[in-house]
Design a protein around this motif. Structure first.
Motif, PDB file in Angstrom:
ATOM      1  N   LYS A   1       1.050   4.099  -3.033  1.00  0.00           N
ATOM      2  CA  LYS A   1       0.764   5.523  -2.801  1.00  0.00           C
ATOM      3  C   LYS A   1       1.870   6.395  -3.365  1.00  0.00           C
ATOM      4  N   SER A   2       3.129   5.960  -3.200  1.00  0.00           N
ATOM      5  CA  SER A   2       4.239   6.748  -3.754  1.00  0.00           C
ATOM      6  C   SER A   2       4.198   6.759  -5.275  1.00  0.00           C
TER       7      SER A   2
ATOM      8  N   ALA B   1       0.831  -1.204   0.000  1.00  0.00           N
ATOM      9  CA  ALA B   1       0.000   0.000   0.000  1.00  0.00           C
ATOM     10  C   ALA B   1       0.868   1.257   0.000  1.00  0.00           C
ATOM     11  N   ALA B   2       1.911   1.275   0.824  1.00  0.00           N
ATOM     12  CA  ALA B   2       2.798   2.442   0.883  1.00  0.00           C
ATOM     13  C   ALA B   2       3.501   2.667  -0.450  1.00  0.00           C
TER      14      ALA B   2
ATOM     15  N   LEU C   1       1.426   6.533  -7.098  1.00  0.00           N
ATOM     16  CA  LEU C   1       0.289   7.366  -7.507  1.00  0.00           C
ATOM     17  C   LEU C   1       0.577   8.853  -7.311  1.00  0.00           C
ATOM     18  N   ASP C   2       1.581   9.187  -6.501  1.00  0.00           N
ATOM     19  CA  ASP C   2       1.970  10.582  -6.291  1.00  0.00           C
ATOM     20  C   ASP C   2       2.888  11.110  -7.389  1.00  0.00           C
TER      21      ASP C   2
ATOM     22  N   GLU D   1      -8.456   3.522  -2.434  1.00  0.00           N
ATOM     23  CA  GLU D   1      -8.583   4.698  -1.577  1.00  0.00           C
ATOM     24  C   GLU D   1      -8.387   5.996  -2.364  1.00  0.00           C
ATOM     25  N   ARG D   2      -7.676   5.935  -3.476  1.00  0.00           N
ATOM     26  CA  ARG D   2      -7.477   7.104  -4.338  1.00  0.00           C
ATOM     27  C   ARG D   2      -8.472   7.117  -5.502  1.00  0.00           C
TER      28      ARG D   2
ATOM     29  N   ALA E   1      -4.647   0.581  -1.763  1.00  0.00           N
ATOM     30  CA  ALA E   1      -4.224   1.979  -1.868  1.00  0.00           C
ATOM     31  C   ALA E   1      -4.840   2.632  -3.107  1.00  0.00           C
ATOM     32  N   ALA E   2      -4.914   1.880  -4.199  1.00  0.00           N
ATOM     33  CA  ALA E   2      -5.526   2.416  -5.419  1.00  0.00           C
ATOM     34  C   ALA E   2      -7.001   2.725  -5.189  1.00  0.00           C
TER      35      ALA E   2
END
Length: 329
Positions: free
Chosen positions: A227-228, A223-224, A230-231, A256-257, A253-254
């Protein structure tokens, strides 16, 4: 009370030696005597004293299975399969968990001796060449960075990673990320090499920012890492994760975004654990033949114990299980 060899012999009308020969699988027993002994064994419910038998043979009746982490489903599933395969050779299995650290692996090896186990199946991640001074016959699981003259059982990780990334390329993805690079895991290096080769084969560049390391291979690490990714200014359109837990975390994580899988992001995992079938969406994953790995490892170990002849390493098959995380239903 438990039946004894004498009880069986008395009922079958043969000598104790004849009963012993039948129980131990010797072929030089007359067919009629063998039949009577087998019937007597069934009638009395006789069970051999494995402890006494092993003592006579100079064996313990145990093998060790040294694994990094039982909380990772791949290793938990593999442990169950090794136990089942070991039972066919009348072995019990002692399981040691090392957490993949050098100190943990060295400590596990130091405790293994012929007084405790007959042999060992090892899945090391941090051991160096000089650490492989083994006191009992051993077999390694998987591919590792160290090159030691010990038989191994596992799949071709480079080819498996290539298959995963080729699948993503075939679906039209061009910005493909990788999650799971690790400085000390031999399998991670091989999967990264397979990823690199598949990109080159497709004429795609290797982009450093698309390769995210993972200290551990848990859901939170996936997940971490996701997220990096997707940033990034330009996020990936697909990701190859080096195990299923990383992939499950990446998909969470995807979500959640509000990134849709697979419409916006395709995800492939590795290990084909049961969770990959029941995740939502279900996870496309590289599937090692875990049952074949367990059987081959135990069979090689048995040959090592019974003979001083060298045994060859075994490469077991894998497949790509395509599910909803790459191909929407």
């Amino acid at each position: 009370m438990l039946a004894t060899l004498k009880d069986v012999a008395r009922l079958a009308g043969v000598s104790v030696k004849t009963v012993s020969n039948v129980v131990n699988g010797y072929s030089f027993v007359k067919p009629d005597n063998r039949r009577r002994v087998e019937e007597a064994l069934e009638a009395t419910g006789y069970r051999p004293n494995l402890g006494a038998r092993n003592l006579r043979r100079g064996r313990t009746g145990f093998i060790a299975l040294v694994l990094p982490e039982l909380s990772i489903p791949y290793f938990a599933e593999l442990a169950g399969l090794v136990i089942a395969a070991a039972q066919e050779h009348e072995w019990n299995v002692l399981i040691e968990q090392t957490f993949g650290t050098l100190s943990g692996e060295r400590s596990a090896l130091a405790a293994l001796g012929p007084h405790l186990v007959d042999a060992a199946i090892l899945s090391p991640e941090a051991l160096q060449v000089d650490d492989f001074q083994l006191a009992v016959p051993s077999v390694l699981l998987g591919e590792h960075a160290v090159d030691v003259p010990i038989a191994r059982v596992g799949i071709d990780n480079v080819a498996a990673a290539q298959a995963a990334v080729r699948h993503l390329v075939s679906l039209g993805h061009r910005r493909i990320a990788a999650i799971g690079a690790h400085p000390h895991r031999g399998t991670a290096a091989l999967r990264l090499e397979g990823y690199r080769r598949a990109l080159a084969e497709a004429g795609l560049p290797f982009v450093d920012e698309l390769v995210v390391p993972a200290l551990n291979y848990h859901r939170a690490d996936g997940a971490a890492a996701m997220k990096s990714l997707l940033d990034l200014r330009t996020p990936p359109d697909a990701v190859f994760c080096f195990n299923d837990l990383l992939a499950i975390g990446a998909m969470r994580a995807a979500a959640e975004r509000f990134v849709r899988v697979p419409a916006d992001l395709a995800v492939v995992g590795f290990d084909n654990n049961e969770e990959s079938v029941y995740s939502s969406p279900s996870l496309t994953s590289i599937a090692p033949d875990k049952a074949a790995i367990a059987r081959a490892a135990v069979d090689l170990l048995h040959r090592r114990v019974e003979s001083t002849e060298p045994v060859e390493s075994v490469e077991t098959p894998f497949s790509l299980q395509v599910r909803e995380s790459t191909v929407a239903r």
